[in-house]
Scaffold this motif. Structure first.
Motif, short mmCIF file in Angstrom:
data_model
loop_
_atom_site.label_atom_id
_atom_site.label_comp_id
_atom_site.label_asym_id
_atom_site.label_seq_id
_atom_site.Cartn_x
_atom_site.Cartn_y
_atom_site.Cartn_z
N ALA A 112 41.97 10.96 -2.29
CA ALA A 112 42.92 12.27 -1.59
C ALA A 112 43.59 13.25 -2.57
O ALA A 112 44.25 12.86 -3.16
N ARG A 113 43.89 14.72 -1.94
CA ARG A 113 44.96 15.12 -2.83
C ARG A 113 46.12 14.52 -3.10
O ARG A 113 46.52 14.82 -4.11
N HIS A 114 46.61 14.16 -2.00
CA HIS A 114 48.26 14.00 -1.44
C HIS A 114 48.54 12.00 -2.00
O HIS A 114 49.67 11.74 -2.30
N ILE A 115 47.32 11.39 -2.44
CA ILE A 115 47.68 9.85 -3.34
C ILE A 115 47.57 10.33 -4.66
O ILE A 115 48.62 10.62 -4.59
N ILE A 116 46.67 10.79 -5.18
CA ILE A 116 46.26 10.72 -6.16
C ILE A 116 44.96 11.39 -6.24
O ILE A 116 44.91 11.35 -8.18
N GLY A 117 44.74 12.74 -5.93
CA GLY A 117 43.29 13.17 -6.55
C GLY A 117 43.76 14.91 -6.59
O GLY A 117 42.73 15.84 -6.59
N ASN A 118 45.06 15.03 -6.81
CA ASN A 118 45.92 16.35 -7.08
C ASN A 118 45.68 16.68 -8.93
O ASN A 118 46.04 16.06 -9.87
N PHE A 119 44.26 17.46 -9.30
CA PHE A 119 44.13 17.66 -10.51
C PHE A 119 44.67 19.09 -10.74
O PHE A 119 45.29 20.30 -9.83
N LEU A 120 44.88 19.32 -12.07
CA LEU A 120 45.90 20.56 -12.41
C LEU A 120 44.71 21.53 -12.48
O LEU A 120 45.16 23.03 -11.13
N VAL A 121 43.86 21.37 -12.47
CA VAL A 121 42.97 22.72 -11.59
C VAL A 121 42.92 22.89 -10.33
O VAL A 121 42.55 24.16 -10.46
N HIS A 122 43.36 22.11 -9.64
CA HIS A 122 43.26 23.00 -7.83
C HIS A 122 44.58 23.48 -8.03
O HIS A 122 44.13 24.38 -7.19
N ASN A 123 45.66 23.28 -8.36
CA ASN A 123 46.99 24.24 -8.51
C ASN A 123 46.94 25.74 -9.24
O ASN A 123 46.69 26.26 -9.09
N GLU A 124 45.94 25.45 -10.42
CA GLU A 124 45.36 26.65 -10.81
C GLU A 124 44.65 27.77 -10.15
O GLU A 124 44.92 28.69 -9.67
N LEU A 125 43.28 27.21 -9.37
CA LEU A 125 42.57 27.62 -8.49
C LEU A 125 43.30 28.48 -7.24
O LEU A 125 43.56 29.40 -6.72
N GLU A 126 44.12 27.36 -7.00
CA GLU A 126 45.12 27.72 -5.57
C GLU A 126 45.88 28.54 -5.94
O GLU A 126 45.63 29.75 -5.06
#
Ligand SMILES: Cc1ncc(COP(=O)(O)O)c(C=O)c1O
Length: 370
Positions: free
Chosen positions: A55-69
């Motif tokens: 999950a994003r809040h565990i260890i699944g938050n990638f740079l590209v998620h931040n860039e997309l948002e």
């Protein structure tokens, strides 16, 4: 049970071994197999691999998620966005973050199933108003209430192609102190400046509290999002059940493809113009045949048939003529309102559209509808 595609999703597809014009896909801009999106996806796999892993809040938050948002917030002109693994989970995750027990939701009778599920999960009371009927909505809003109030609607109704009267809804929201939520799954990439959506088309951004959308339709990828005030998006990131309790969030590869789609639209709106040019071309020719095309205002064109068995038969007859248009029957639409739903795409050539119109003319006569 399902027809099977071999090869990519485009204006033409190979369906159960037969090459046909694809008039059933949500691939409005032809991005599903656009070389730039395919390259962005391949590059993302090289960079990030194939799974988010957690999950994003565990260890699944990638740079590209931040860039997309960040890019989505810029595109939709909102404070912040949060991406989900689908448009469905965006709705079921967002609504319970806005209303709860003791609150009320006012919902168009033809709203998408995921909105209905989101309302159920919120435990707010639901008041269903007749499709696009503002007098009925106002009548319901006039009834006394204590809690928070939310009016929620699809922007583009996906089975009919008509538009919600968003400016009127915003005005009623102001008058009766209700927030407005818009699901623009079929309007993003299609309506408004460079495909910024239906709220942009109507110029009522300030009157809308929150929007949800899908990245699997015009944006040619997969996933969904919520776009709105930072305060709400922050709450969603830490509390929304469909966001937190999925160990596999939107995969980085899909985030990369969606990011590319939005960057392309912000640079050049040619695909949106091509889509609308195709839509006008097709409607111009289809409207001379004598079919009932409902009240469409968008690239979703319902060809009304009524009888369920006849709609299914006509879909098969069209397939035999080299056209695939899906028959839509109960429970997706009401009994007696079966139709063939035609989805226009920028990926269609004029030749594809001519072939489709000729097939509709032939099949309509043979089936006794014309
Ligand atoms: C209005 C509407 N909202 C939400 C969704 C769900 O989007 P997704 O396919 O990304 O789950 C759809 C999909 O058909 C839709 O039509």
């Amino acid at each position: 049970m399902f027809k099977t595609i071999r090869g990519p999703q485009g204006g033409e597809i190979n369906l159960d071994g037969r090459d046909v014009v694809n008039m059933a896909s949500n691939n409005y801009l032809g991005f599903a197999n656009d070389p730039a999106l395919v390259k962005a996806a391949k590059d993302a796999i090289d960079e990030y691999g194939v799974s988010a892993g957690a999950a994003r809040h565990i260890i699944g938050n990638f740079l590209v998620h931040n860039e997309l948002e960040k890019k989505l917030a810029e595109f939709k002109e909102v404070e912040d966005t949060c991406v989900f693994s689908s448009g469905l989970t965006a709705n079921t995750g967002a609504i319970p973050m806005i209303v709860g027990k003791g609150d009320e939701v006012f919902s168009d009778e033809l709203n998408h199933a995921s909105i209905i599920d989101g309302i159920r999960l919120s435990r707010a009371a639901v008041r269903v108003y007749r499709h696009k009927d503002m007098a009925d909505l106002e009548r319901l809003l006039q009834e006394p209430a204590e809690g928070e109030r939310l009016i929620v609607t699809d922007a583009v109704f996906s089975m009919d192609g008509d538009l919600a009267p968003i400016p009127e809804i915003v005005a009623l929201g102001k008058k009766y102190d209700a927030r407005v939520m818009i699901d623009d799954a079929h309007g993003d990439g299609v309506m408004g400046r460079s495909g910024r959506g239906t709220v942009d088309h109507f110029g009522v951004r300030d009157g809308v509290y929150v929007e949800t959308g899908s990245l699997s339709k015009a944006f040619g990828s997969s996933g969904g999002f919520v776009a709105g005030p930072k305060e709400l998006i922050d709450k969603i990131r830490v509390q929304s059940r469909s966001f937190i309790f999925t160990a596999t969030p939107m995969q980085p590869v899909f985030a990369a493809a969606a990011l590319k789609a939005i960057e392309m639209l912000m640079e050049d709106d040619a695909p949106v113009r091509k889509l609308w040019d195709n839509r006008e071309y097709f409607m111009g020719k289809m409207s001379t045949l004598g079919y009932d095309l409902g009240h469409t205002e968008t690239p979703v064109v319902p060809v009304m048939v009524g009888d369920e068995a006849l709609a299914k038969e006509m879909s098969e007859m069209l397939y035999n003529e080299g056209i695939f248009a899906q028959a839509i029957v109960y429970p997706t639409v009401a009994k007696g309102k079966a139709r063939l739903r035609v989805m226009i795409s920028a990926a269609h050539t004029k030749k594809d559209l001519d072939k489709a119109v000729a097939a509709f003319a032939k099949v309509g006569k043979e089936a006794g509808v014309l």
